[in-house]
Design an enzyme around this catalytic site. Structure first.
Site, PDB file in Angstrom:
ATOM      1  N   SER A 140      17.536   2.351 -35.282  1.00 34.04           N
ATOM      2  CA  SER A 140      16.311   2.439 -35.922  1.00 34.04           C
ATOM      3  C   SER A 140      14.914   2.008 -36.016  1.00 34.04           C
ATOM      4  O   SER A 140      14.702   0.569 -35.359  1.00 34.04           O
ATOM      5  CB  SER A 140      17.065   2.271 -37.597  1.00 34.04           C
ATOM      6  OG  SER A 140      16.453   1.387 -38.203  1.00 34.04           O
TER       7      SER A 140
ATOM      8  N   SER B 155       7.182 -12.028 -36.147  1.00 33.66           N
ATOM      9  CA  SER B 155       6.897 -11.737 -37.109  1.00 33.66           C
ATOM     10  C   SER B 155       5.649 -13.061 -37.470  1.00 33.66           C
ATOM     11  O   SER B 155       5.095 -13.299 -37.138  1.00 33.66           O
ATOM     12  CB  SER B 155       7.216 -11.459 -39.241  1.00 33.66           C
ATOM     13  OG  SER B 155       6.592 -10.880 -39.518  1.00 33.66           O
TER      14      SER B 155
ATOM     15  N   TYR C 127      13.052 -15.169 -44.852  1.00 34.16           N
ATOM     16  CA  TYR C 127      12.675 -14.807 -43.691  1.00 34.16           C
ATOM     17  C   TYR C 127      11.390 -15.439 -42.906  1.00 34.16           C
ATOM     18  O   TYR C 127      11.549 -15.521 -41.794  1.00 34.16           O
ATOM     19  CB  TYR C 127      11.869 -13.212 -44.729  1.00 34.16           C
ATOM     20  CG  TYR C 127      11.251 -12.197 -43.059  1.00 34.16           C
ATOM     21  CD1 TYR C 127      12.110 -11.499 -42.055  1.00 34.16           C
ATOM     22  CD2 TYR C 127      10.191 -11.700 -43.317  1.00 34.16           C
ATOM     23  CE1 TYR C 127      12.144 -10.835 -41.358  1.00 34.16           C
ATOM     24  CE2 TYR C 127       9.102 -11.348 -42.073  1.00 34.16           C
ATOM     25  CZ  TYR C 127      10.885 -10.752 -40.931  1.00 34.16           C
ATOM     26  OH  TYR C 127      10.337  -9.333 -39.429  1.00 34.16           O
TER      27      TYR C 127
ATOM     28  N   LYS D 212      12.659 -17.149 -39.529  1.00 40.02           N
ATOM     29  CA  LYS D 212      10.545 -15.863 -38.295  1.00 40.02           C
ATOM     30  C   LYS D 212      10.215 -17.563 -38.070  1.00 40.02           C
ATOM     31  O   LYS D 212       9.990 -17.812 -36.375  1.00 40.02           O
ATOM     32  CB  LYS D 212      10.164 -15.517 -38.794  1.00 40.02           C
ATOM     33  CG  LYS D 212      10.659 -13.988 -38.791  1.00 40.02           C
ATOM     34  CD  LYS D 212      11.638 -13.508 -37.957  1.00 40.02           C
ATOM     35  CE  LYS D 212      11.879 -11.856 -38.165  1.00 40.02           C
ATOM     36  NZ  LYS D 212      12.937 -11.175 -36.818  1.00 40.02           N
TER      37      LYS D 212
ATOM     38  N   THR E 215       8.824   1.012 -41.463  1.00 44.00           N
ATOM     39  CA  THR E 215       9.709   1.297 -40.391  1.00 44.00           C
ATOM     40  C   THR E 215       9.957   1.230 -42.067  1.00 44.00           C
ATOM     41  O   THR E 215      10.316   0.875 -43.248  1.00 44.00           O
ATOM     42  CB  THR E 215      10.285   0.093 -39.937  1.00 44.00           C
ATOM     43  OG1 THR E 215      10.267  -1.491 -40.897  1.00 44.00           O
ATOM     44  CG2 THR E 215       9.650  -0.369 -38.906  1.00 44.00           C
TER      45      THR E 215
END
Length: 263
Positions: free
Chosen positions: A15, A140, A153, A157, A188
């Site tokens: 995806s 990111s 997160y 990253k 997304t």
């Protein structure tokens, strides 16, 4: 660099950005290995691609990072070599630090950092033996600076940059390239699938992700950065300038992020 005749392995290919990469690369003269946890979704992506006969599927879970040597052995059997590994698989998080279970931090590190690192290390001897190879890591902008509600997160990253900068230095002599891709907001399901404080999925989209770059536009810019073998590429709208503002003044970036009310 050209993608012609290359074997390219994409994780998180069922995806979002991974699917977009598969659709775009399948139009070119290369072979693809598509991976994610969801075999059925991978099959649907393969069916949507051009030249599906040049695509192999290899489902696995990044969280099971102890298995990556076997996973890599299985991948190498498919086309007998791998030229580019696109480390795209991962999850995000949306919750205040004070409320977030340490199990959520652990899960983000296992999937976004340890899974990616273990897979890349398992493939490294192949790249060294061939004196060629390229790691592409979907980090990111949160790997360069942080914002509220994304602590786990951001931590994972940021860690990716530390590891892959070291890998690039150690294996420059082996002609191994590393390209860090730093997306801003891309439309997304990353926000819908983001983990909340107790580890459950957020389940809804946020406005900034909804209004982010469309996947096809993002993918074209990402592939251009890979072709150019860039060390880092910041891809987004206005938010990408946060990288440069932080270099100028971390205090100013802090104030701008608070004013933006990022959620």
């Amino acid at each position: 660099m050209t993608f012609k005749n290359k074997v390219i392995w994409i994780t998180g290919a069922s995806s979002g950005i991974g699917k977009g990469l598969a659709l775009e690369l399948s139009k070119l003269d290369c072979k693809l290995i598509l991976s994610s946890r969801n075999k059925e979704q991978l099959q649907k992506v393969q069916e949507s691609c051009k030249n599906p006969e040049n695509i192999k599927l290899l489902p696995f879970d990044l969280a099971h990072y102890a298995n990556m040597v076997q996973v890599t052995d299985d991948a190498l059997k498919l086309f007998e070599r791998i030229d580019i590994l696109i480390n795209n698989g991962g999850i995000s998080q949306r919750s205040p630090i004070i409320e977030t279970s340490i199990d959520v931090d652990k899960k983000l590190m296992e999937i976004d950092y340890l899974g990616t690192v273990a897979l890349s290390k398992a493939l490294l001897p192949h790249f060294v033996a061939n004196q060629s190879g390229q790691y592409v890591v979907v980090s990111s902008l949160m790997g360069k600076f942080s914002s509220p509600l994304r602590s786990a997160y951001c931590g994972a990253k940021h860690a990716l940059h530390g590891f892959f900068d070291a890998l690039r230095l150690e294996h420059d002599k082996d002609n191994i390239k590393v390209t860090m891709i730093c997306p801003g907001f891309v439309n997304t399901d990353v926000a819908r699938n983001a983990l909340t404080a107790d580890g459950s999925k957020q389940g809804y989209q946020d406005d900034m992700t909804e209004n982010g770059l469309q996947v096809d536009i993002f993918v074209k810019r990402m592939l251009n950065a890979i072709r150019k073998e860039k060390y880092e590429a910041y891809i987004g709208k206005f938010e990408k300038f946060g990288v440069f503002v932080k270099r100028l003044s971390p205090r100013l970036l802090h104030k701008l992020i608070l004013r933006s009310k990022v959620k």
